[in-house]
Motif scaffolding. Structure first.
Motif, PDB file in Angstrom:
ATOM      1  N   SER A   1       0.834  -1.201   0.000  1.00  0.00           N
ATOM      2  CA  SER A   1       0.000   0.000   0.000  1.00  0.00           C
ATOM      3  C   SER A   1       0.867   1.248   0.000  1.00  0.00           C
ATOM      4  O   SER A   1       1.828   1.358   0.758  1.00  0.00           O
ATOM      5  N   LYS A   2       0.505   2.201  -0.836  1.00  0.00           N
ATOM      6  CA  LYS A   2       1.276   3.445  -0.906  1.00  0.00           C
ATOM      7  C   LYS A   2       0.788   4.472   0.107  1.00  0.00           C
ATOM      8  O   LYS A   2       1.433   5.497   0.315  1.00  0.00           O
ATOM      9  N   THR A   3      -0.362   4.213   0.752  1.00  0.00           N
ATOM     10  CA  THR A   3      -0.952   5.198   1.668  1.00  0.00           C
ATOM     11  C   THR A   3      -0.785   4.825   3.134  1.00  0.00           C
ATOM     12  O   THR A   3      -1.156   5.596   4.006  1.00  0.00           O
ATOM     13  N   ASN A   4      -0.250   3.647   3.417  1.00  0.00           N
ATOM     14  CA  ASN A   4      -0.128   3.198   4.808  1.00  0.00           C
ATOM     15  C   ASN A   4       1.301   2.823   5.174  1.00  0.00           C
ATOM     16  O   ASN A   4       1.528   1.918   5.973  1.00  0.00           O
ATOM     17  N   GLN A   5       2.251   3.530   4.570  1.00  0.00           N
ATOM     18  CA  GLN A   5       3.642   3.160   4.789  1.00  0.00           C
ATOM     19  C   GLN A   5       4.108   3.395   6.229  1.00  0.00           C
ATOM     20  O   GLN A   5       5.003   2.720   6.717  1.00  0.00           O
ATOM     21  N   GLU A   6       3.475   4.353   6.939  1.00  0.00           N
ATOM     22  CA  GLU A   6       3.886   4.576   8.324  1.00  0.00           C
ATOM     23  C   GLU A   6       3.539   3.378   9.187  1.00  0.00           C
ATOM     24  O   GLU A   6       4.312   2.993  10.076  1.00  0.00           O
ATOM     25  N   TRP A   7       2.386   2.740   8.922  1.00  0.00           N
ATOM     26  CA  TRP A   7       2.013   1.542   9.673  1.00  0.00           C
ATOM     27  C   TRP A   7       2.840   0.334   9.234  1.00  0.00           C
ATOM     28  O   TRP A   7       3.158  -0.540  10.035  1.00  0.00           O
ATOM     29  N   ALA A   8       3.199   0.291   7.959  1.00  0.00           N
ATOM     30  CA  ALA A   8       4.084  -0.780   7.485  1.00  0.00           C
ATOM     31  C   ALA A   8       5.446  -0.682   8.163  1.00  0.00           C
ATOM     32  O   ALA A   8       6.059  -1.702   8.518  1.00  0.00           O
ATOM     33  N   HIS A   9       5.918   0.541   8.372  1.00  0.00           N
ATOM     34  CA  HIS A   9       7.209   0.741   9.048  1.00  0.00           C
ATOM     35  C   HIS A   9       7.142   0.256  10.498  1.00  0.00           C
ATOM     36  O   HIS A   9       8.060  -0.426  10.977  1.00  0.00           O
ATOM     37  N   VAL A  10       6.045   0.573  11.175  1.00  0.00           N
ATOM     38  CA  VAL A  10       5.880   0.127  12.567  1.00  0.00           C
ATOM     39  C   VAL A  10       5.793  -1.395  12.619  1.00  0.00           C
ATOM     40  O   VAL A  10       6.411  -2.044  13.479  1.00  0.00           O
ATOM     41  N   ALA A  11       5.010  -1.982  11.694  1.00  0.00           N
ATOM     42  CA  ALA A  11       4.853  -3.438  11.671  1.00  0.00           C
ATOM     43  C   ALA A  11       6.184  -4.144  11.433  1.00  0.00           C
ATOM     44  O   ALA A  11       6.499  -5.157  12.077  1.00  0.00           O
ATOM     45  N   SER A  12       6.996  -3.627  10.509  1.00  0.00           N
ATOM     46  CA  SER A  12       8.293  -4.256  10.237  1.00  0.00           C
ATOM     47  C   SER A  12       9.232  -4.106  11.429  1.00  0.00           C
ATOM     48  O   SER A  12      10.029  -5.012  11.715  1.00  0.00           O
ATOM     49  N   SER A  13       9.109  -2.980  12.155  1.00  0.00           N
ATOM     50  CA  SER A  13       9.933  -2.784  13.352  1.00  0.00           C
ATOM     51  C   SER A  13       9.572  -3.808  14.429  1.00  0.00           C
ATOM     52  O   SER A  13      10.452  -4.420  15.046  1.00  0.00           O
ATOM     53  N   VAL A  14       8.266  -4.006  14.655  1.00  0.00           N
ATOM     54  CA  VAL A  14       7.820  -4.993  15.645  1.00  0.00           C
ATOM     55  C   VAL A  14       8.235  -6.391  15.219  1.00  0.00           C
ATOM     56  O   VAL A  14       8.765  -7.180  16.022  1.00  0.00           O
ATOM     57  N   LEU A  15       8.005  -6.719  13.937  1.00  0.00           N
ATOM     58  CA  LEU A  15       8.317  -8.065  13.449  1.00  0.00           C
ATOM     59  C   LEU A  15       9.807  -8.357  13.557  1.00  0.00           C
ATOM     60  O   LEU A  15      10.204  -9.484  13.898  1.00  0.00           O
ATOM     61  N   SER A  16      10.657  -7.379  13.305  1.00  0.00           N
ATOM     62  CA  SER A  16      12.100  -7.607  13.410  1.00  0.00           C
ATOM     63  C   SER A  16      12.493  -7.955  14.840  1.00  0.00           C
ATOM     64  O   SER A  16      13.368  -8.807  15.070  1.00  0.00           O
ATOM     65  N   ARG A  17      11.820  -7.355  15.808  1.00  0.00           N
ATOM     66  CA  ARG A  17      12.122  -7.648  17.208  1.00  0.00           C
ATOM     67  C   ARG A  17      11.615  -9.029  17.598  1.00  0.00           C
ATOM     68  O   ARG A  17      12.270  -9.738  18.390  1.00  0.00           O
ATOM     69  N   LEU A  18      10.479  -9.433  17.076  1.00  0.00           N
ATOM     70  CA  LEU A  18       9.985 -10.788  17.330  1.00  0.00           C
ATOM     71  C   LEU A  18      10.908 -11.829  16.698  1.00  0.00           C
ATOM     72  O   LEU A  18      11.174 -12.888  17.288  1.00  0.00           O
ATOM     73  N   LEU A  19      11.387 -11.551  15.478  1.00  0.00           N
ATOM     74  CA  LEU A  19      12.326 -12.462  14.814  1.00  0.00           C
ATOM     75  C   LEU A  19      13.621 -12.576  15.626  1.00  0.00           C
ATOM     76  O   LEU A  19      14.158 -13.678  15.801  1.00  0.00           O
ATOM     77  N   HIS A  20      14.102 -11.450  16.122  1.00  0.00           N
ATOM     78  CA  HIS A  20      15.337 -11.440  16.914  1.00  0.00           C
ATOM     79  C   HIS A  20      15.147 -12.229  18.212  1.00  0.00           C
ATOM     80  O   HIS A  20      16.021 -13.030  18.598  1.00  0.00           O
ATOM     81  N   ALA A  21      13.994 -12.047  18.860  1.00  0.00           N
ATOM     82  CA  ALA A  21      13.713 -12.766  20.109  1.00  0.00           C
ATOM     83  C   ALA A  21      13.641 -14.271  19.867  1.00  0.00           C
ATOM     84  O   ALA A  21      14.161 -15.069  20.659  1.00  0.00           O
ATOM     85  N   ALA A  22      12.987 -14.663  18.783  1.00  0.00           N
ATOM     86  CA  ALA A  22      12.878 -16.090  18.468  1.00  0.00           C
ATOM     87  C   ALA A  22      14.247 -16.693  18.183  1.00  0.00           C
ATOM     88  O   ALA A  22      14.534 -17.838  18.557  1.00  0.00           O
ATOM     89  N   ALA A  23      15.119 -15.917  17.527  1.00  0.00           N
ATOM     90  CA  ALA A  23      16.441 -16.430  17.169  1.00  0.00           C
ATOM     91  C   ALA A  23      17.344 -16.577  18.392  1.00  0.00           C
ATOM     92  O   ALA A  23      17.981 -17.620  18.589  1.00  0.00           O
ATOM     93  N   VAL A  24      17.424 -15.536  19.209  1.00  0.00           N
ATOM     94  CA  VAL A  24      18.352 -15.586  20.351  1.00  0.00           C
ATOM     95  C   VAL A  24      17.898 -16.589  21.409  1.00  0.00           C
ATOM     96  O   VAL A  24      18.716 -17.070  22.204  1.00  0.00           O
ATOM     97  N   SER A  25      16.595 -16.930  21.414  1.00  0.00           N
ATOM     98  CA  SER A  25      16.087 -17.908  22.380  1.00  0.00           C
ATOM     99  C   SER A  25      16.072 -19.320  21.819  1.00  0.00           C
ATOM    100  O   SER A  25      15.626 -20.249  22.500  1.00  0.00           O
ATOM    101  N   GLY A  26      16.530 -19.483  20.567  1.00  0.00           N
ATOM    102  CA  GLY A  26      16.585 -20.809  19.964  1.00  0.00           C
ATOM    103  C   GLY A  26      15.243 -21.348  19.541  1.00  0.00           C
ATOM    104  O   GLY A  26      15.076 -22.547  19.355  1.00  0.00           O
ATOM    105  N   ARG A  27      14.269 -20.477  19.353  1.00  0.00           N
ATOM    106  CA  ARG A  27      12.940 -20.912  18.927  1.00  0.00           C
ATOM    107  C   ARG A  27      12.758 -20.609  17.442  1.00  0.00           C
ATOM    108  O   ARG A  27      13.554 -19.904  16.831  1.00  0.00           O
ATOM    109  N   GLY A  28      11.680 -21.137  16.897  1.00  0.00           N
ATOM    110  CA  GLY A  28      11.468 -20.989  15.462  1.00  0.00           C
ATOM    111  C   GLY A  28      10.140 -20.380  15.103  1.00  0.00           C
ATOM    112  O   GLY A  28       9.627 -19.484  15.783  1.00  0.00           O
ATOM    113  N   ALA A  29       9.558 -20.897  13.998  1.00  0.00           N
ATOM    114  CA  ALA A  29       8.326 -20.338  13.454  1.00  0.00           C
ATOM    115  C   ALA A  29       7.149 -20.469  14.415  1.00  0.00           C
ATOM    116  O   ALA A  29       6.234 -19.635  14.391  1.00  0.00           O
TER     117      ALA A  29
END
Length: 510
Positions: A174-202
């Protein structure tokens, strides 16, 4: 009878092609031989593949067709856009040939399994073949499993992967909701990092992403093991304003929604020894087929984009660490149907500078408007402009784009002779007129057997395009295709029967 034959011939594709071949303004045999021949491609080998002692044209160039009975090659450092309407023969006359001819690691994308069926067994002769097919569209049993969490111990990798996954969703496009896409990617990156450092997966990623309250567990993980400051960032979003939280988490839950489907989660949960190694992949003529859709239920476009992003970034780092800052064994990206799969954010950049580091990119589009829809008008223009080789097939119907192609080819001069008669005698008038080399109607009318190549600063080249069934190894390719299709039919039959059994069991319970 002769007059009728001549009239029919004048209206045929044969006459149309014959007239175009001799037309002023299009490249002649001498130009083909000097600028786009196999010999020209080989002469570039010292700069592109210095380790090769006896280079061949396919090792340093893409064969795009023939012109004036000569093979036409473009360099592997060229980025290529192939544009052709549906059923114009893009796969049969170009994509399959390109996959079969490539010498080196190759990634190819598609929403269907046509290219895979025709090339999988041949590619297996020269290297390892893997298929990443979370939606089970390919009919291949030994499909690859790749965890989205792998490598996310590195916060930079986690951040890039979060952006790539969200970019492949409707919110990311979406070209009109990029601010929310930025927030979502920021949250998702932290969840991915947490899953990785704790040895968990999908499994952990799916659970945390489904509900912000469950993601408090990820906050605890990050506090103890994660990158400093990331736990506080995630906690601030989860415990912040309720209305903002709902908007923020909308993009996160949408991005991980495919993981709720057991088959997709299984494809993203590799067992011991099953993890994909990008560094190993780049060491030989290995092949990776990315198959999936970017729309509808179970869309995995974002995850496919993350896989592609990870391999390309690995290739970039490897190139920078190599002599000449170039991959000695170039990586090919043949991105068929990519606009229908995911809007890969890195594509405009890779098109612009990938050739200089040994990443050769081919983007296949039905129309340029597809790229405008998937990315933006500016990014679509960047993709088109960065393509130093543009292969256009017939059947296009966008008048504005056809007019641009008409202008791209330039003009030619034609001489008109007129006679006038009066009482004192007759006179002859001769004048030159500028007309397009090919009119937009002529570009639209090109038959399937021909294509138009606009290459760097050269004049347009009218190509003869031959299907893969005309190859010297066509019999072997056909045999492999038939065997692959037989295996696929068995897999699809099993999938159909399993779905039927589930519906019957559900009906009995009700």
């Amino acid at each position: 009878m002769a007059a009728v034959w001549w009239l029919r011939f004048r209206q045929s594709d044969r006459h149309f092609i014959h007239e175009l071949r001799g037309r002023e303004g299009l490249a002649k045999p001498g130009e083909i031989r000097k600028h786009t021949s196999a010999g020209t491609a080989v002469r570039r080998a010292k700069a592109l593949r210095p380790s090769l002692s006896s280079p061949t044209a396919p090792a340093v160039g893409w064969k795009v067709g023939q012109a004036h009975r000569q093979d036409v090659y473009v360099s592997i450092e060229d980025s290529i856009v192939v544009e052709g309407a549906p059923r114009s023969g893009k796969g049969y006359r170009f994509i399959i040939n390109a996959i079969l001819d490539w010498c080196g690691p190759l990634i190819t994308t598609s929403t269907r399994n046509d290219n895979l069926s025709a090339t999988m067994r041949e590619r297996a002769r020269v290297g390892e073949v893997t298929v990443f097919d979370p939606q089970e569209l390919s009919g291949v049993r030994s499909s690859l499993r790749i965890s989205p969490v792998t490598g996310c111990e590195d916060p930079l990798v986690a951040d890039q992967r979060g952006q790539a996954i969200v970019a492949g969703t409707a919110l990311g496009a979406s070209k009109t909701n990029q601010e929310w896409a930025h927030v979502a990617s920021s949250v998702l990156s932290r969840l991915l990092h947490a899953a990785a450092v704790s040895g968990r997966g999908a499994d952990a990623l799916a659970r945390w992403g489904s509900n912000p309250r469950l993601a408090l567990e990820a906050v605890s993980v990050l506090s103890n093991q994660g990158t400093p400051g990331w736990a506080e960032d995630l906690d601030a979003i989860i415990n912040g304003d309720e209305k903002l939280l709902a908007s923020s988490w909308f993009g996160v839950s949408g991005a991980i929604r495919p993981l709720a489907i057991p088959a997709i989660r299984k494809a993203m949960t590799p067992g011991p020894g099953e993890q994909f190694d990008p560094d190993q992949f780049l060491t030989g003529s290995n092949s990776l087929y990315l198959v999936g859709t970017g729309a509808g239920a179970g869309s995995v476009g974002g995850f496919l984009g993350a896989v592609l992003d990870d391999i390309v970034e690995t290739a970039r780092r490897k190139a920078l660490a190599s002599p000449g800052s170039r991959l000695d064994l170039p990586l090919a990206l043949i991105l068929d149907e990519i606009a229908n799969m995911f809007s890969w954010p890195a594509l405009p950049r890779i098109m612009a500078d990938g050739g200089g580091i040994g990443i050769s990119t081919i983007v296949v589009l039905q129309a340029l408007s597809q790229a405008e829809t998937a990315w933006s008008r500016a990014e679509a223009d960047t993709i088109w402009s960065a393509a130093t080789a543009k292969l256009v097939l017939g059947g296009a119907s966008d008048v504005d784009h056809l007019r641009d192609l008409e202008s791209l080819l330039g003009n030619r001069r034609i001489r008109n002779t007129g006679h006038s008669y009066n009482e004192t005698g007759s006179s002859t008038n001769i004048h030159d007129e500028k007309v397009p080399v090919m009119s937009l109607d002529e570009i639209r009318r090109m038959p399937e057997t021909v294509g138009l190549l606009a290459y760097r600063t050269r004049r347009g080249i009218l190509l003869d395009l031959r299907g893969w069934t005309d190859r010297h190894d066509a019999r072997r390719v056909k045999s492999g295709k038939k065997a692959t299709e037989t295996d696929q039919q068995l897999v699809f039959a099993e999938q159909y029967q399993a779905a039927l059994d589930r519906r019957r069991a559900a009906g009995e319970r009700n």
